[in-house]
Scaffold this active site. Sequence first.
Site, PDB file in Angstrom:
ATOM      1  N   GLY A  85       6.589   5.025   8.575  1.00 24.19           N
ATOM      2  CA  GLY A  85       5.818   6.259   8.667  1.00 24.19           C
ATOM      3  C   GLY A  85       6.043   6.926  10.006  1.00 24.19           C
ATOM      4  N   LYS A 130       0.864  -1.181   0.000  1.00 20.12           N
ATOM      5  CA  LYS A 130       0.000   0.000   0.000  1.00 20.12           C
ATOM      6  C   LYS A 130       0.899   1.229   0.000  1.00 20.12           C
ATOM      7  CE  LYS A 130      -1.972   2.998   2.040  1.00 20.12           C
ATOM      8  NZ  LYS A 130      -2.030   4.482   1.775  1.00 20.12           N
ATOM      9  N   GLY A 136       2.316   4.655  13.601  1.00 20.94           N
ATOM     10  CA  GLY A 136       2.872   3.372  13.986  1.00 20.94           C
ATOM     11  C   GLY A 136       2.174   2.771  15.194  1.00 20.94           C
ATOM     12  N   GLU A 153       9.393   1.096  11.052  1.00 25.36           N
ATOM     13  CA  GLU A 153      10.461   2.097  10.911  1.00 25.36           C
ATOM     14  C   GLU A 153       9.762   3.441  10.976  1.00 25.36           C
ATOM     15  OE1 GLU A 153      12.400   4.970   9.794  1.00 25.36           O
ATOM     16  OE2 GLU A 153      12.424   4.149   7.753  1.00 25.36           O
ATOM     17  N   CYS A 179      13.228  10.750   7.477  1.00 22.89           N
ATOM     18  CA  CYS A 179      13.032  10.357   8.874  1.00 22.89           C
ATOM     19  C   CYS A 179      14.314  10.436   9.677  1.00 22.89           C
ATOM     20  CB  CYS A 179      12.446   8.953   8.947  1.00 22.89           C
ATOM     21  SG  CYS A 179      13.411   7.709   8.062  1.00 22.89           S
ATOM     22  N   GLU A 204       9.065  16.130  15.360  1.00 24.33           N
ATOM     23  CA  GLU A 204       9.580  15.917  14.008  1.00 24.33           C
ATOM     24  C   GLU A 204       8.899  16.881  13.033  1.00 24.33           C
ATOM     25  OE1 GLU A 204      10.757  12.093  11.276  1.00 24.33           O
ATOM     26  OE2 GLU A 204       8.775  12.072  12.225  1.00 24.33           O
TER      27      GLU A 204
END
Length: 504
Positions: free
Chosen positions: A247, A195, A252, A269, A303, A403
């Site tokens: 993501g 996906k 997550g 991750e 990331c 972030e």
Amino acid sequence: MVDYYDGTIEENHREAIERATTDRSFGNWIDGESVAASTDETFETTDPAVTIPITAVPRSGPADVDRAVAAARDAMDGEWGETTAAERSRLLREWVDRLRDHVDELALLESLDVGKPLAHAKGEIEKALEFVEYYASVGRGQEGVQVPVSNDSHVYTRREPYGVVGAIVPWNFPLVLASWKLGPALAAGNAVVLKPAEDSPLTATRVAQLSAGILPDGVLNVVHGYGEEAGAPLAGHEGVDKLSFTGEDVTGEEVMRTAADAITPVTLELGGKSPFLVFPDADLETAVETVAGGIFYNTGQSCDAPSRVLVHEDVHDEFVDRFVEAAESHVIGDPLAEETTMGPLTSRAQYEKVTGYVDAGIDEGATLVSGGDRPGGDLADGWYVEPTVFDGVDNDMQVAREEIFGPVETINTFGTYEEAIEIANDTPYGLAAGIATETTDLAHRAAADLEAGSVWVNTYGSTVTGGPFGGYKRSGIGRECGKDALEYYTRTKTVNLELDEPSL
């Protein structure tokens, strides 16, 4: 890189979109064919440099996920489930060879979809193919072990694929991050339902189409759609034996909760707020170049970007001066232009998020020393933000803790080694970290003390085939990119055979 654009940025992109999409459809890829969503609904993917549509893709839902999972299960029950590691290696290499013939096509799709400079996109496509090729090689080396028990028992282990793998990837590095999952999952003998992110679905579709006639039908399936409509049903599907997600950390959490209902093992991750420590003996020219390359590449949408620079007080002023100069040297522009080094953010939502953090940094009292504005002129219609630098940042500020995922660097100062490590580790994340020093002892000590899954010394972000990549703390579970990743796509079976005394 082929340079065939010489008009305005909008003219260039309309021509590029026509070139990339003419005689191409981007439907779901299920059981070896392109199909529409069960509802026949679609949504548009948008070129962020000019904010015009590229093409439409299916708006899938649970029924489409069901169909893809069933196709993957049929592949496992059929031809693919009977393949050997050597046969899978040959097929993956054949697929990579075909994809290499389409690198320019794939790079253009990636550049249009994400906003990457075309040269960067091409390099990333080539890197993605290297990862798949790497796993085609190391997948042949999977071995069980013989366990010494007694003369009357023969005990050994087998590594077996899970079966159907659900893979959910983000929009910032669409094909590279997909390759981190497809390579080991397929090499280990699984079938995959992928996906892709709704903001960047095109290269995933195209590489799946280019697997036709090489990978058996149903081995690789692609389902488009929004997270809550297609991603969540995939994460919670009882027919999925293993789930891998890349993501942000909050998503997550939801993936873990959803997968828990079926007790599906997960690899995650997730995000990062990675520190880069500049010690007083560092080569400042190299340090500045390294940090600027890390935070401004892909417009900061990485990331593992080194988004917190911790600089020793003795070299702080010189570092800031040099870093501002490096930030302002970046060429913001049309991703299709050869001279461009930084393109737009990928979406309106990301633009609003990043500019919101810039405003928050100013409100919190950080010193904006460079950037922060939206370029005008030909770039006014795109989701562009200038390279932005904040100095005088405290580690409890929002811009230092959350972030941002954009071209925003924060700089704060330390006086001792202990203070540097304390500040660096004072974060809920632990994906990556960097060190600038000319002292070997200091480099090794800091690398050991930093709470991060990857630590780079006098370089940054050079993720390589064979080097495990993943995070500590809220940055995730499991590792990708290395040989160990194969273990996350296989399960161990122990076989115990009792031996009688031979009789003749």
